[in-house]
Design a protein around this motif. Structure first.
Motif, short mmCIF file in Angstrom:
data_model
loop_
_atom_site.label_atom_id
_atom_site.label_comp_id
_atom_site.label_asym_id
_atom_site.label_seq_id
_atom_site.Cartn_x
_atom_site.Cartn_y
_atom_site.Cartn_z
N ALA A 199 2.28 23.72 29.65
CA ALA A 199 3.18 22.68 30.16
C ALA A 199 2.88 22.32 31.61
CB ALA A 199 4.63 23.14 30.02
N VAL A 200 2.16 23.21 32.33
CA VAL A 200 1.92 22.95 33.76
C VAL A 200 0.44 22.96 34.13
CG1 VAL A 200 4.15 23.99 34.39
CG2 VAL A 200 2.06 25.40 34.47
N ALA A 201 -0.45 23.28 33.20
CA ALA A 201 -1.86 23.49 33.57
C ALA A 201 -2.80 23.00 32.48
CB ALA A 201 -2.10 24.98 33.83
N ASP A 202 -4.08 22.88 32.83
CA ASP A 202 -5.11 22.52 31.83
C ASP A 202 -5.28 23.67 30.84
OD1 ASP A 202 -7.71 24.20 32.60
OD2 ASP A 202 -6.66 23.65 34.44
N PRO A 203 -5.90 23.41 29.68
CA PRO A 203 -5.94 24.44 28.62
C PRO A 203 -6.61 25.75 29.04
CG PRO A 203 -6.60 22.30 27.75
CD PRO A 203 -6.44 22.11 29.23
N LEU A 204 -7.75 25.68 29.72
CA LEU A 204 -8.42 26.93 30.10
C LEU A 204 -7.55 27.73 31.07
CD1 LEU A 204 -10.93 28.77 30.08
CD2 LEU A 204 -11.79 27.45 32.04
N THR A 205 -7.01 27.06 32.08
CA THR A 205 -6.15 27.76 33.05
C THR A 205 -4.93 28.34 32.36
OG1 THR A 205 -6.88 26.23 34.77
CG2 THR A 205 -4.87 27.49 35.22
N ALA A 206 -4.34 27.58 31.44
CA ALA A 206 -3.15 28.06 30.74
C ALA A 206 -3.45 29.32 29.93
CB ALA A 206 -2.60 26.96 29.84
N ALA A 207 -4.56 29.30 29.19
CA ALA A 207 -4.92 30.47 28.37
C ALA A 207 -5.21 31.68 29.24
CB ALA A 207 -6.12 30.13 27.49
N MET A 208 -5.89 31.44 30.36
CA MET A 208 -6.21 32.54 31.29
C MET A 208 -4.95 33.11 31.93
SD MET A 208 -9.60 32.93 31.50
CE MET A 208 -9.94 33.61 33.11
N ALA A 209 -4.11 32.22 32.46
CA ALA A 209 -2.93 32.68 33.20
C ALA A 209 -1.99 33.47 32.29
CB ALA A 209 -2.20 31.47 33.80
N ALA A 210 -1.76 32.98 31.08
CA ALA A 210 -0.87 33.68 30.16
C ALA A 210 -1.44 35.05 29.78
CB ALA A 210 -0.62 32.83 28.92
N SER A 211 -2.73 35.10 29.48
CA SER A 211 -3.35 36.36 29.05
C SER A 211 -3.34 37.38 30.19
CB SER A 211 -4.78 36.10 28.55
OG SER A 211 -4.75 35.22 27.45
N LEU A 212 -3.65 36.92 31.41
CA LEU A 212 -3.62 37.83 32.57
C LEU A 212 -2.19 38.29 32.87
CD1 LEU A 212 -6.15 35.98 34.89
CD2 LEU A 212 -6.51 38.18 33.73
N HIS A 213 -1.24 37.37 32.77
CA HIS A 213 0.17 37.70 32.99
C HIS A 213 0.57 38.82 32.01
CE1 HIS A 213 4.25 35.69 34.22
NE2 HIS A 213 4.42 36.97 34.03
N PHE A 214 0.17 38.67 30.73
CA PHE A 214 0.51 39.69 29.72
C PHE A 214 -0.19 41.02 30.02
CE2 PHE A 214 2.79 38.59 25.63
CZ PHE A 214 3.58 37.63 26.23
N ASN A 215 -1.45 40.96 30.41
CA ASN A 215 -2.17 42.22 30.65
C ASN A 215 -1.56 43.01 31.81
OD1 ASN A 215 -3.96 41.92 28.57
ND2 ASN A 215 -5.63 41.12 29.82
N ARG A 216 -1.27 42.31 32.90
CA ARG A 216 -0.70 43.02 34.06
C ARG A 216 0.70 43.54 33.70
NH1 ARG A 216 -5.16 41.75 34.81
NH2 ARG A 216 -5.24 43.71 33.67
N ALA A 217 1.48 42.74 33.02
CA ALA A 217 2.83 43.19 32.64
C ALA A 217 2.75 44.37 31.67
CB ALA A 217 3.60 42.03 32.02
N GLY A 218 1.79 44.35 30.77
CA GLY A 218 1.62 45.46 29.83
C GLY A 218 1.32 46.77 30.54
N GLU A 219 0.49 46.69 31.56
CA GLU A 219 0.15 47.91 32.32
C GLU A 219 1.37 48.45 33.08
OE1 GLU A 219 -2.96 46.17 34.58
OE2 GLU A 219 -4.29 46.05 32.85
#
Ligand SMILES: Nc1ncnc2c1ncn2[C@@H]1O[C@H](COP(=O)(O)OP(=O)(O)O)[C@@H](O)[C@H]1O
Ligand SMILES: Cc1ncsc1CCOP(=O)(O)O
Ligand SMILES: [Mg+2]
Length: 305
Positions: free
Chosen positions: A250-270
């Motif tokens: 909703a706020v970013a291009d597709p590559l940035t969106a996929a990266m940001a969400a995946s990184l957000h999940f990885n850091r939160a998971g740790e």
């Protein structure tokens, strides 16, 4: 921290040129996307399965966005006019979904609206196959799935080259992956190019989740180590990641969106794993960590090119 020695060696063996440099424009776009989500609370609506619907909405809220679930074509298309992105997940099916989802995909395409597909259990059952086939020529902006789902969708859409089209033995095994992320890389690249070719602005991305996530726009590839094995011990880690990819789209291009969400999940998971005593407390800690992890922690993550 959940990167054990076997994962560390896997990182080494799959990395091509090492960590994306500090200050790289992609890192800036990721940080900007995190700030944009948290400052604008974007709405991403979901047509998602009824096993994990609550976690999808709660993860979107904890990441900084907001949620609305909708299932009727006219309602989904009306909401698409006022929301930033739509998330479609085919994990559970009802009789009307086959026609409804084909109509929704066509409508989103005709209106030029961005959407994310989670092809849960791709390859399992004639109805799910018919639904996923109906998306081929009006495809999403982003596909997010586990390795088996990405491999099956690529084959289902006929994107494989001659060698890869040969039956490699991959079979759907319910909602869990039976394939390694690396084995889905050629399929992910082909799918991303297919999405980009059908997108109004020529952009698309595919996110393959697993111990080391793989993200591609069809030209550029990135591997994201980390996260927690406990993410596989709650239902809906993948589904909620798909919903949060929608939030970022909703706020970013597709590559940035996929990266940001995946990184957000990885850091939160740790962060969650360090405080959890098992799957139940992990889910609670995970939602807290989605909320509390900083944009800098997300954007400064290891990103292997
Ligand atoms: N072994 C693992 N170690 C660390 N993180 C993982 C592992 N497996 C999955 N994840 C993370 O869990 C989330 C969901 O991924 P996955 O389990 O592959 O999706 P799905 O639930 O759709 O199969 C992603 O953020 C992914 O990075
Ligand atoms: C168990 C189950 N059955 C149909 S959908 C679903 C949830 C799948 O969640 P995830 O793909 O996030 O593991
Ligand atoms: Mg899944």
């Amino acid at each position: 921290m959940s990167i054990d020695s076997s994962m560390a060696s896997a990182v080494t063996s799959t990395s091509q040129t090492g960590n994306l440099p500090a200050g790289h424009p992609l890192r800036t776009r990721i940080a900007d996307a995190v700030h944009a989500v948290r400052s604008t609370t974007p709405l991403a609506q979901s047509f998602t399965n009824f096993v994990t619907i609550n976690l999808v909405a709660n993860a979107q809220l904890a990441a900084g966005g907001t949620a609305a679930m909708s299932y009727l074509p006219d309602d989904v298309l009306d909401i698409a006019a006022i929301c930033g992105a739509t998330y479609i997940n085919v994990g559970t099916l009802l009789p009307f979904y086959k026609d409804a989802l084909a109509d929704i995909a066509r409508g989103l395409h005709d209106q030029g609206k961005p959407w994310v597909l989670d092809p849960v259990a791709a390859g399992l059952g004639a109805t799910r196959t018919a639904i996923l086939e109906s998306f081929r020529d009006v495809p999403p902006t982003i596909v997010r799935g586990n390795a088996s789902e990405i491999i099956v969708l690529d084959r289902m859409w006929g994107l494989t080259d001659t060698d890869a089209a040969a039956d490699d033995g991959t079979r759907p095994a319910g909602v869990e992956s039976v394939d390694e992320v690396d084995s889905a890389i050629p399929a992910a690249r082909r799918l991303a190019r297919h999405l980009a070719a059908h997108s109004p602005n020529g952009q698309g991305a595919v996110a393959v989740s697993g111990a080391i996530d793989f993200i591609t726009d069809g030209t550029h590839d990135y591997r994201l180590p980390g996260g927690s094995a406990l993410m596989t011990k709650i239902t809906g880690a993948g589904c909620s990641l798909g919903g949060v990819v929608g939030t970022y789209l909703a706020v970013a291009d597709p590559l940035t969106a996929a990266m940001a969400a995946s990184l957000h999940f990885n850091r939160a998971g740790e962060i969650a794993e360090a405080a959890a005593h098992g799957p139940g407390s992990f889910q609670t800690e995970f939602l807290d960590a989605l909320w509390n992890v900083t944009a800098e922690q997300i954007a400064d993550s290891t990103i292997l090119q």
